[in-house]
Design a protein around this motif. Sequence first.
Motif, mmCIF file in Angstrom:
data_model
loop_
_atom_site.group_PDB
_atom_site.id
_atom_site.type_symbol
_atom_site.label_atom_id
_atom_site.label_comp_id
_atom_site.label_asym_id
_atom_site.label_seq_id
_atom_site.Cartn_x
_atom_site.Cartn_y
_atom_site.Cartn_z
ATOM 1 N N SER A 1 -4.867 2.920 7.757
ATOM 2 C CA SER A 1 -3.539 2.894 7.131
ATOM 3 C C SER A 1 -2.529 3.863 7.727
ATOM 4 C CB SER A 1 -3.679 3.175 5.624
ATOM 5 O OG SER A 1 -4.249 4.451 5.395
ATOM 6 N N PRO B 1 0.799 -1.239 0.000
ATOM 7 C CA PRO B 1 0.000 0.000 0.000
ATOM 8 C C PRO B 1 0.825 1.279 0.000
ATOM 9 C CG PRO B 1 -0.848 -1.578 1.590
ATOM 10 C CD PRO B 1 0.456 -2.119 1.128
ATOM 11 N N HIS B 2 2.039 1.242 0.548
ATOM 12 C CA HIS B 2 2.853 2.455 0.635
ATOM 13 C C HIS B 2 3.844 2.578 -0.523
ATOM 14 C CE1 HIS B 2 1.193 3.430 4.493
ATOM 15 N NE2 HIS B 2 1.612 2.305 5.034
ATOM 16 N N TYR C 1 -6.578 -3.728 1.746
ATOM 17 C CA TYR C 1 -5.465 -3.202 2.539
ATOM 18 C C TYR C 1 -5.578 -3.691 3.978
ATOM 19 C CZ TYR C 1 -2.827 -0.268 5.655
ATOM 20 O OH TYR C 1 -1.988 0.145 6.653
ATOM 21 N N ASP D 1 2.352 -3.788 6.295
ATOM 22 C CA ASP D 1 1.314 -3.167 5.458
ATOM 23 C C ASP D 1 1.241 -3.938 4.146
ATOM 24 O OD1 ASP D 1 0.416 -0.484 6.845
ATOM 25 O OD2 ASP D 1 2.580 -0.634 7.102
ATOM 26 N N HIS E 1 -3.166 -3.637 7.779
ATOM 27 C CA HIS E 1 -1.962 -3.384 8.578
ATOM 28 C C HIS E 1 -1.869 -4.489 9.611
ATOM 29 C CE1 HIS E 1 1.153 -1.245 10.825
ATOM 30 N NE2 HIS E 1 0.465 -1.546 11.920
ATOM 31 N N THR F 1 -5.816 4.881 -0.327
ATOM 32 C CA THR F 1 -5.602 3.450 -0.093
ATOM 33 C C THR F 1 -6.815 2.816 0.565
ATOM 34 O OG1 THR F 1 -3.206 3.716 0.103
ATOM 35 C CG2 THR F 1 -4.170 1.756 1.112
ATOM 36 N N GLU F 2 -7.380 3.485 1.553
ATOM 37 C CA GLU F 2 -8.554 2.940 2.239
ATOM 38 C C GLU F 2 -9.818 3.071 1.385
ATOM 39 O OE1 GLU F 2 -9.000 4.134 6.365
ATOM 40 O OE2 GLU F 2 -6.853 4.543 6.466
#
Length: 691
Positions: A553, A115-116, A653, A596, A655, A411-412
């Motif tokens: 996130s 995601p990052h 996504y 992540d 974490h 992302t979310e």
Amino acid sequence: MQQQQQQQPVHHHQDHEGCSLAPPKKGNEEESCSAGAEETQPDCTSTTTTNNNTNTTTTTTRSKDRRDRQIIKGEPPRPQCTSTTDSVVVPGLECIHDFITEQEEQALIACLTGPHAPWAPAQCNFSKTGNVKRRVQHYGYVFDYETANVLRDRSGKDGEKAWCPPLPCLPEEYEGCTDDELSCFIQDAVTNANGWYVLAGIIERVRRYKFVMTSSQHPASTTSRMVLHQQSYRFLNQMTVNEYKPGEGIGSHIDTHSAFGDGIMSLSLGAGCVMNFKKHTLGQHNEEEKEELKTKLVYLPARSLLLMSGPARYTWSHQIVTRMTDCVCGKIIPRNTRLSLTLRTAIELPSPTNNNNGNNDEPCSCTYAKPLPAITSNKFPPTKWGDDACAVSHEISSSSLGVGDFATPDTEKNHVHAVYDAIATQWHHTRGKRGVLWPRATRFLKELPKGSIVADVGCGDGKYFPAVWEAGSYVIGTDISEPLLQTCIGSCIAADSNNVAGAGAGPETRMISHLKFGLNDRPAVAVADCMQIPLRSNSCDAAICIAVMHHLSTFARRIRCLQELSRIVKRGGLINVQAWALEQEQNSRRKFSGTDVFVPFHAQPKYLARNAVVSSMAGEQEQDKKNVAQMYSDAYEGAEYNEEKGLVVFQRYCHMYKKGELEELVAHICSLEIVDGGFECGNHFVILRVI
């Protein structure tokens, strides 16, 4: 003997890899690359013979195979085997197998595709006919595909176009560390699922690696090549990450001289591929000089490091033929998605004199140009493309958070909200109807005093509602997904099915007594974000937040969620928070290499909204050639089609929380204290009291 092909010399202009590129050839360039190998295999030669008596044409095995396989236009009929060029030596070319371990590879893939990952925005190609199609990331310096050069001025004329994340580097305390200390640092980063630290360590390992440089006096045999010296490349300051899907390749090119110095390295992750190296030479043919093409095929397996230096860097062009398979030592190997980490030394503008343009084995003046200053950072993860600084979640103070920190990231929006809206029906069918509840959560609810008002924040399809009702309490559920909330209405069944019309069999956790069955028809639910729960302060006796925190996130949003839970619960009230754990049981089918990550959800088309496909079919002429799953994957942005299973794949996504991470978050909230905590069923949980 393998036939030699006559082609035009390689000229320098830019490829979509960010390098100089030979101009496009007429006809099918990929087929010409494998023609020589095909002619060495008599059973593969495409010929026809005519029978004079019957005047019919006999089709050979090769042409029949081509017809049966329905070869796609542009796809080479058969990959040339690497073994056919074993005798060819490319001076300055070295391939180090297993340069990294499998665990290091998985950690790198998790952070560089997660995601990052700072994927670069679309850039125009050199010919200005469109954008570069392949996904890329740049670190340190941007290579501009349109101008085929490095954007050296990050703050001046190049402006925002020259922005990219800094090159990852080691923490200050590890600067100047020994090789053993570096290995321990990388191993600790792998254990802690810190992919960015793994990346920083691997880059440093590449800088320190001593490549064995050999002479080119004996090109006929690699065993007779003389070792001259060892060479390392300490000034690597630029990295480009390229994602190659199966069937993708790059054209024949030589990396731009004026952009990068000598010594270009490529680390392969996830899968391997064959790279073609070519050089035009003048050789003797019937007592006359004639241009010949020398070709070398090199297989780059996953986890290998390739070095191109000297002649391999400046006088041999390289390419990856666009195809779905490779032939390595007689074995056909299907291609899979491959990440290529290209490490280079970006240089200052070289002197315009003494530039040989790659026409001989002597390095040009670019070789001696001064490296650009290294732009590095040990703060991770890097922010998305275009931001000014690296976002380091653990360095943010909860007291300094502002309203802007709580805004929902893309992302979310794309990989949480949109995904659960799409899969709500199947999620309820496979998760809710099975009645899978975490034991610690149900025990928490049963131990609450009767008559308690419980907030279920992120309630989804309301699978914990029956446990609340049967414990004699009342529940108010909130969730960001309206389709999920709709599935919780009327989803319970009566324990005594004879007393309720239409009731049927189901899991025990979905059963409620007929006296409370009226709650099932009209549960108290609302569409709401956990960043701003629409309940009054101190209005609830308890709260649960199950499987919500791992979809947030950023550090700021995790803190905000805990603050909101603390706000709505009365002083002395209890809160149960559970989230997915990085550490999984040994027999778990889930294993995570990063904190992540994207977790795939395989959806069956029958559960997805039909109107999404109908709207996407408007004006489409090719829909009749696609199956149902393909049409659904096209209808939902970000969804992929799994051809093998015929399913639509959504990426969620998540974490993954390390042991103790939830407790560290709670420490930032002065109004909460920890009553209990632990691990169960692949999740970390904490029981909190409002003080």
